[in-house]
Design a protein around this motif. Structure first.
Motif, PDB file in Angstrom:
ATOM      1  N   SER A 142       1.169  -2.634  -0.627  1.00  0.00           N
ATOM      2  CA  SER A 142       2.245  -2.438  -1.603  1.00  0.00           C
ATOM      3  C   SER A 142       1.789  -2.845  -3.000  1.00  0.00           C
ATOM      4  CB  SER A 142       3.482  -3.249  -1.197  1.00  0.00           C
ATOM      5  OG  SER A 142       3.970  -2.836   0.060  1.00  0.00           O
ATOM      6  N   SER A 143       1.097  -3.961  -3.085  1.00  0.00           N
ATOM      7  CA  SER A 143       0.588  -4.414  -4.383  1.00  0.00           C
ATOM      8  C   SER A 143      -0.448  -3.443  -4.933  1.00  0.00           C
ATOM      9  CB  SER A 143      -0.027  -5.811  -4.243  1.00  0.00           C
ATOM     10  OG  SER A 143       0.939  -6.749  -3.821  1.00  0.00           O
ATOM     11  N   ARG A 146       1.327  -0.457  -6.403  1.00  0.00           N
ATOM     12  CA  ARG A 146       2.007  -0.815  -7.649  1.00  0.00           C
ATOM     13  C   ARG A 146       1.022  -0.978  -8.808  1.00  0.00           C
ATOM     14  NH1 ARG A 146       4.134  -4.902  -5.836  1.00  0.00           N
ATOM     15  NH2 ARG A 146       2.839  -6.557  -6.700  1.00  0.00           N
ATOM     16  N   TYR A 238       8.040  -0.792  -5.532  1.00  0.00           N
ATOM     17  CA  TYR A 238       8.701  -0.833  -6.822  1.00  0.00           C
ATOM     18  C   TYR A 238       7.684  -0.732  -7.956  1.00  0.00           C
ATOM     19  CZ  TYR A 238       7.456  -5.833  -6.608  1.00  0.00           C
ATOM     20  OH  TYR A 238       6.778  -7.024  -6.481  1.00  0.00           O
ATOM     21  N   GLU A 239       8.191  -0.265  -9.109  1.00  0.00           N
ATOM     22  CA  GLU A 239       7.405  -0.143 -10.338  1.00  0.00           C
ATOM     23  C   GLU A 239       6.141   0.684 -10.120  1.00  0.00           C
ATOM     24  OE1 GLU A 239       6.780  -4.134 -11.651  1.00  0.00           O
ATOM     25  OE2 GLU A 239       8.873  -4.430 -12.225  1.00  0.00           O
ATOM     26  N   SER A 240       6.274   1.775  -9.375  1.00  0.00           N
ATOM     27  CA  SER A 240       5.138   2.647  -9.084  1.00  0.00           C
ATOM     28  C   SER A 240       5.411   4.053  -9.605  1.00  0.00           C
ATOM     29  CB  SER A 240       4.859   2.692  -7.576  1.00  0.00           C
ATOM     30  OG  SER A 240       4.596   1.396  -7.069  1.00  0.00           O
ATOM     31  N   CYS A 260      10.917   2.915  -9.596  1.00  0.00           N
ATOM     32  CA  CYS A 260       9.785   3.830  -9.469  1.00  0.00           C
ATOM     33  C   CYS A 260      10.039   5.094 -10.291  1.00  0.00           C
ATOM     34  CB  CYS A 260       9.550   4.200  -8.004  1.00  0.00           C
ATOM     35  SG  CYS A 260       8.967   2.833  -6.977  1.00  0.00           S
TER      36      CYS A 260
END
Length: 437
Positions: A142-143, A146, A238-240, A260
């Motif tokens: 996930s990181s 992102r 998130y934030e991707s 996102c």
């Protein structure tokens, strides 16, 4: 323990039998007693040794298993560490730069996609073998998505998305409520339309400059989906940024997307799932909803299409959108609008259950749509919104002022009671040539 006890009983019986044979029996009896006693005596001596040996073997086996487990964990740790190193792998890319008529070689650090793909595959394999590391690998993937989804293959960042949020519409509602400010309200409405159209143009122009999501980022998403599906755990991205990616419901039903950005992506829902997107921006995306549910909260839409929503449920909560179109006739669809603003939204179909609360629809189109008696419209505005040849006869919970705002044709069926004065007289044979289907 039971066997030892039985063996002890047999030994005592054998000793008594031997003693009896030696003292009171004949030579033949003594010989028979000796034949029985001697094997038992040998067993009595050997059995404790055998038991002790078994205990030692059991301890050795446990020690070997513990050592094997330690070696396995050490191996897994080594794989994880090396894979993480590969995720950050870079290489030097040499190119020529023209400056003042001269060619100068320059070197630039870029992501090493091949090594990163190897690291991703190693993590995916490790997740299959080590359940203990699954959650850690999930967070790592996930990181990775992102932190890398906003960068191109050459290491530079994607062009930044246009600044600013979708223009607020609440000021018009305030001005419109003041009867003396009708002219000012109309002026603000036209200015708001221009700002929304300008924002739409900015986002679509920006989207046209974006290449497809990098292959390693797409692979990380694929591995993450496989991991989440096999472990039956919920995860959040998130934030991707995702460009030209396909999201199938059976693959992302355990996902929650927050903050996102989706550009030219396809969402195809299945398995009657409930899919959620929150605080996202969607540009020219395509949705196949079918008999499923999808929930949007605080999302902004710039273009896009709904190709199939028959039997599905669409929830818009605090959503702003412009130019989202349904290109196929829907049926038995539930559309719920709550605190949302829609401009140039086109939706066609039969047996639509429309719930609109505290929402505004501007320049929208529901031509030839049929609405169910379960539809509810409360404290909502329909500004320049067309319901030509639509069937609103089943509606019971709608204010007369709201009906007056709608654009109707002579063939539009009105709810029970008096036909709104702003509507043309009813003519069931009327055909509107402006409707393109």
């Amino acid at each position: 323990m039971i066997l030892s006890f039985l063996f002890l009983i047999l030994s005592i019986v054998a000793v008594l039998r031997l003693g009896w044979g030696l003292v009171y029996g004949s030579n033949q009896d003594a010989l028979e007693a000796s034949r029985v006693f001697l094997p038992l005596a040998a067993a009595a001596v050997g059995l404790p040794l055998i038991i002790w040996r078994l205990v030692i073997l059991n301890r050795q086996t446990r020690t070997a298993e513990e050592k094997t487990q330690i070696d396995r964990e050490t191996h897994y740790t080594s794989i994880f560490s090396k894979s993480v190193e590969h995720l950050g792998a870079t290489r030097e890319h040499k190119e020529t730069s023209e400056s003042r008529g001269k060619s100068e070689p320059i070197s630039r650090t870029v992501p090493n996609i091949e090594m990163r793909l190897g690291g991703l595959h190693s993590l995916a394999r490790l997740a299959e073998e080590s359940t203990r590391d699954s959650l850690k690998i999930q967070k790592m993937l996930s990181s990775y998505v992102r932190e890398n989804s906003w960068y191109l293959r050459n290491g530079t960042r994607y062009a930044s998305q246009p600044d600013g949020k979708y223009p607020f519409f609440s000021k018009w509602m305030f001005l419109n409520a003041q009867s003396t400010d009708e002219e000012k309200a109309d002026k603000y409405l036209n200015e708001w339309r221009d700002r929304v159209d300008s924002k739409y143009d900015s986002f679509t122009e920006w989207a046209g400059t974006l290449p497809e999501t990098r292959v390693d980022v797409a692979e990380a998403v694929s591995n993450l989906i496989a991991l989440v599906t096999s472990q039956q755990i919920m995860t959040e991205l998130y934030e991707s940024l995702f460009v030209e990616q396909a999201f199938l419901s059976r693959r992302f039903k355990k996902f929650r997307f927050r903050r996102c950005v989706f550009v030219k992506c396809t969402f195809q829902l299945s398995d009657s799932d409930f899919n959620r997107l929150e605080d996202c921006v969607l540009v020219d995306c395509t949705f196949y909803i079918n008999d499923n549910r999808i929930y949007f909260r605080s999302c902004d839409f710039y273009g896009g299409s709904i190709n199939d929503a028959s039997g599905g449920k669409i929830y818009f909560n605090a959503v702003n959108l412009v130019k989202l179109t349904s290109y196929a006739t829907q049926s038995n669809t539930t559309l719920e609008l709550l605190h949302s603003t829609l401009k140039d939204f086109r939706f066609f179909g039969d047996n639509i259950t429309l719930t609109a609360k505290n929402s505004s629809l501007i320049d929208c189109n529901f031509d030839k749509a049929g609405f169910t008696a379960e539809s509810t419209i409360e404290r909502s505005n329909f500004i320049a919104t067309s319901f030509k040849e639509a069937d609103l006869s089943a509606l019971t919970n709608i204010a007369a002022a709201t009906l007056d705002e709608m654009i109707a044709s002579p063939a539009t069926l009105h709810p029970g009671g008096t036909r709104p004065s702003s509507w043309p007289p009813y003519d069931p044979d009327y055909v509107d040539d402006d409707i393109p289907f």
